[in-house]
Enzyme design. Structure first.
Site, PDB file in Angstrom:
ATOM      1  N   GLY A  96       0.911  -1.396  -0.270  1.00 32.81           N
ATOM      2  CA  GLY A  96       0.087  -0.014  -0.160  1.00 32.81           C
ATOM      3  C   GLY A  96       0.726   1.162  -0.039  1.00 32.81           C
ATOM      4  O   GLY A  96       2.015   1.189  -0.277  1.00 32.81           O
ATOM      5  N   HIS A 112       4.362   1.880  -7.980  1.00 33.91           N
ATOM      6  CA  HIS A 112       3.135   0.893  -7.935  1.00 33.91           C
ATOM      7  C   HIS A 112       2.464   0.929  -9.149  1.00 33.91           C
ATOM      8  O   HIS A 112       2.058   0.020  -9.848  1.00 33.91           O
ATOM      9  CB  HIS A 112       2.437   1.076  -6.601  1.00 33.91           C
ATOM     10  CG  HIS A 112       3.082   0.838  -5.276  1.00 33.91           C
ATOM     11  ND1 HIS A 112       3.532   1.986  -4.548  1.00 33.91           N
ATOM     12  CD2 HIS A 112       3.742  -0.087  -5.027  1.00 33.91           C
ATOM     13  CE1 HIS A 112       4.067   1.515  -3.560  1.00 33.91           C
ATOM     14  NE2 HIS A 112       4.315   0.245  -3.519  1.00 33.91           N
ATOM     15  N   MET A 148      11.381   6.092  -6.229  1.00 35.14           N
ATOM     16  CA  MET A 148      10.234   6.363  -5.577  1.00 35.14           C
ATOM     17  C   MET A 148      10.004   5.166  -4.467  1.00 35.14           C
ATOM     18  O   MET A 148      10.443   4.231  -4.580  1.00 35.14           O
ATOM     19  CB  MET A 148       8.775   6.394  -6.471  1.00 35.14           C
ATOM     20  CG  MET A 148       8.863   7.779  -7.256  1.00 35.14           C
ATOM     21  SD  MET A 148       7.059   7.857  -8.057  1.00 35.14           S
ATOM     22  CE  MET A 148       7.537   9.249  -8.841  1.00 35.14           C
ATOM     23  N   SER A 149       9.305   5.764  -3.211  1.00 33.41           N
ATOM     24  CA  SER A 149       9.307   4.544  -2.177  1.00 33.41           C
ATOM     25  C   SER A 149       8.164   5.209  -1.061  1.00 33.41           C
ATOM     26  O   SER A 149       8.035   6.421  -1.012  1.00 33.41           O
ATOM     27  CB  SER A 149      10.511   4.439  -1.573  1.00 33.41           C
ATOM     28  OG  SER A 149      10.397   3.821   0.009  1.00 33.41           O
TER      29      SER A 149
HETATM   30  P1  AMP Z   1       6.242  -2.165  -1.564  1.00 32.89           P
HETATM   31  O1  AMP Z   1       4.889  -1.548  -1.397  1.00 32.89           O
HETATM   32  O2  AMP Z   1       7.111  -0.999  -1.219  1.00 32.89           O
HETATM   33  O3  AMP Z   1       6.378  -3.531  -0.924  1.00 32.89           O
HETATM   34  O4  AMP Z   1       6.258  -2.428  -3.113  1.00 32.89           O
HETATM   35  C1  AMP Z   1       5.404  -3.115  -3.766  1.00 32.89           C
HETATM   36  C2  AMP Z   1       5.970  -3.474  -5.200  1.00 32.89           C
HETATM   37  O5  AMP Z   1       6.161  -2.369  -5.973  1.00 32.89           O
HETATM   38  C3  AMP Z   1       7.425  -4.254  -5.173  1.00 32.89           C
HETATM   39  O6  AMP Z   1       7.650  -5.169  -6.184  1.00 32.89           O
HETATM   40  C4  AMP Z   1       8.637  -2.878  -5.096  1.00 32.89           C
HETATM   41  O7  AMP Z   1       9.845  -3.320  -5.995  1.00 32.89           O
HETATM   42  C5  AMP Z   1       7.836  -2.386  -6.247  1.00 32.89           C
HETATM   43  N1  AMP Z   1       8.056  -0.687  -6.156  1.00 32.89           N
HETATM   44  C6  AMP Z   1       8.308  -0.084  -5.093  1.00 32.89           C
HETATM   45  N2  AMP Z   1       8.779   1.123  -5.400  1.00 32.89           N
HETATM   46  C7  AMP Z   1       9.099   1.096  -6.730  1.00 32.89           C
HETATM   47  C8  AMP Z   1       9.535   1.827  -7.622  1.00 32.89           C
HETATM   48  N3  AMP Z   1       9.994   3.123  -7.266  1.00 32.89           N
HETATM   49  N4  AMP Z   1       9.713   1.659  -8.998  1.00 32.89           N
HETATM   50  C9  AMP Z   1       9.150   0.491  -9.384  1.00 32.89           C
HETATM   51  N5  AMP Z   1       8.541  -0.445  -8.659  1.00 32.89           N
HETATM   52  C10 AMP Z   1       8.529  -0.159  -7.306  1.00 32.89           C
END
Ligand code: AMP
Length: 297
Positions: free
Chosen positions: A31, A37, A184-185
């Site tokens: 989320g 995402h 992005m994070s």
């Molecule tokens: P998360 O919600 O952070 O666990 O991420 C869910 C998915 O989105 C994972 O496969 C992450 O690698 C991917 N993701 C998160 N940030 C990015 C980004 N900046 N660019 C591409 N994919 C991302």
């Protein structure tokens, strides 16, 4: 768009679609959805007939000292993004439904999880591998979409799919960045204004490493020293690790004589950032070409 909370209802939905020959895609997330995402969701939308986005802040991948309680959970915004992007199902299980009382099993992928994130966060990848295995069993997708930003996680997932015979194609999507290069994070919102200003130096350092490799620098130690020097210009950034690695095994390279991935993690205040870039060694490809030529002689 449907919201499904119960794992068994999720599986019933998928089984019905399988009977109709529908190809299901899964984008697993925690989320706090952003454009990274969104890119995964758009790729999934293009490649599959039906798309499920799971939103689950997985407790087993957080250490007790980490930010599970404060992890952002803007669920209404997340649903709105999913709706806008044409997602069919938001799967939002409760922690108790995924890990009911008496839950015991852990999936571990020891070799690929050993270094880097695995060293800094010892239980992290067992949590990731376990929840991904559960999501695959519950949602039963034909394709699943992951981001390159979490490079080691992609390696762990590919390995478990292979080892456990999941009939699932893993699609890795490129890292989406802010205009100034910061990956992005969901955790970037926790950066102070000042830390947000200096955060892109991390990516600049990785780019400097890539450039050096592409210009022919072939000693990993020299590339790492160069990247440390770039980051050293900002004392507020503390380096967790920076390493030039084999892109498949993630073992560190000493001599960069083949394509490589540079992996890194840094801390800024209480926020931990990870990132990576691929680098193709001209030195390596020249050696590789010479090797091929020698074999042809
Ligand atoms: P998360 O919600 O952070 O666990 O991420 C869910 C998915 O989105 C994972 O496969 C992450 O690698 C991917 N993701 C998160 N940030 C990015 C980004 N900046 N660019 C591409 N994919 C991302």
């Amino acid at each position: 768009m449907k919201t499904i909370r119960s794992p068994s209802a999720m599986t019933t939905w998928s089984d019905q679609l399988h009977r109709e020959g529908v190809v299901i895609g899964l984008v697993p997330t925690m989320g706090a959805l952003h454009d990274g995402h969104r890119a995964l969701i758009r790729t999934g939308r293009r490649q599959c007939d039906a798309l499920v986005v799971s939103i689950f802040v997985n407790p087993t991948q957080f250490a007790p000292t980490e930010d599970l309680a404060s992890y952002p959970r803007p669920i209404e915004q997340d649903r709105e993004l999913c709706r806008t992007e044409g997602v069919d199902v938001c799967f939002e299980p409760a922690a108790g439904a995924m890990y009911p009382k008496g839950f015991q099993t852990l999936v571990t992928v020891p070799a690929i999880a050993r270094r880097w994130e695995g060293q800094s966060r010892p239980h992290h990848f067992a949590g990731v591998a376990t929840v991904v295995t559960k999501l695959f069993n519950v949602v039963r997708p034909g394709l699943a979409f992951f981001g390159q930003k979490d490079y080691q996680q992609c390696g762990v997932v590919r390995q478990l799919v292979k080892d456990l015979n999941f009939p699932i194609r893993i699609v890795v999507c490129p890292t989406v960045r802010e205009q100034d290069g910061l990956a992005m994070s969901s955790r970037n919102v926790f950066l102070s204004t000042e830390d947000r200003r200096i955060a892109p130096i991390f990516f600049h350092a990785l780019q400097a490493g890539r450039q050096a490799i592409e210009n022919g620098l072939s000693e990993a130690a020299s590339v790492e020293a160069l990247m440390r020097k770039v980051i050293g210009g900002e004392p507020a950034i503390r380096i967790d690790y920076l390493a030039v690695c084999d892109p498949t095994t993630l073992e560190p390279l000493i001599n960069i004589d083949r394509p490589a991935v540079i992996l890194g993690a840094v801390r800024l205040g209480s926020v931990r950032l990870i990132d990576n870039v691929h680098a193709r060694s001209t030195h390596g490809s020249r050696q590789h070409r010479q090797g091929l030529a020698a074999r042809e002689d």
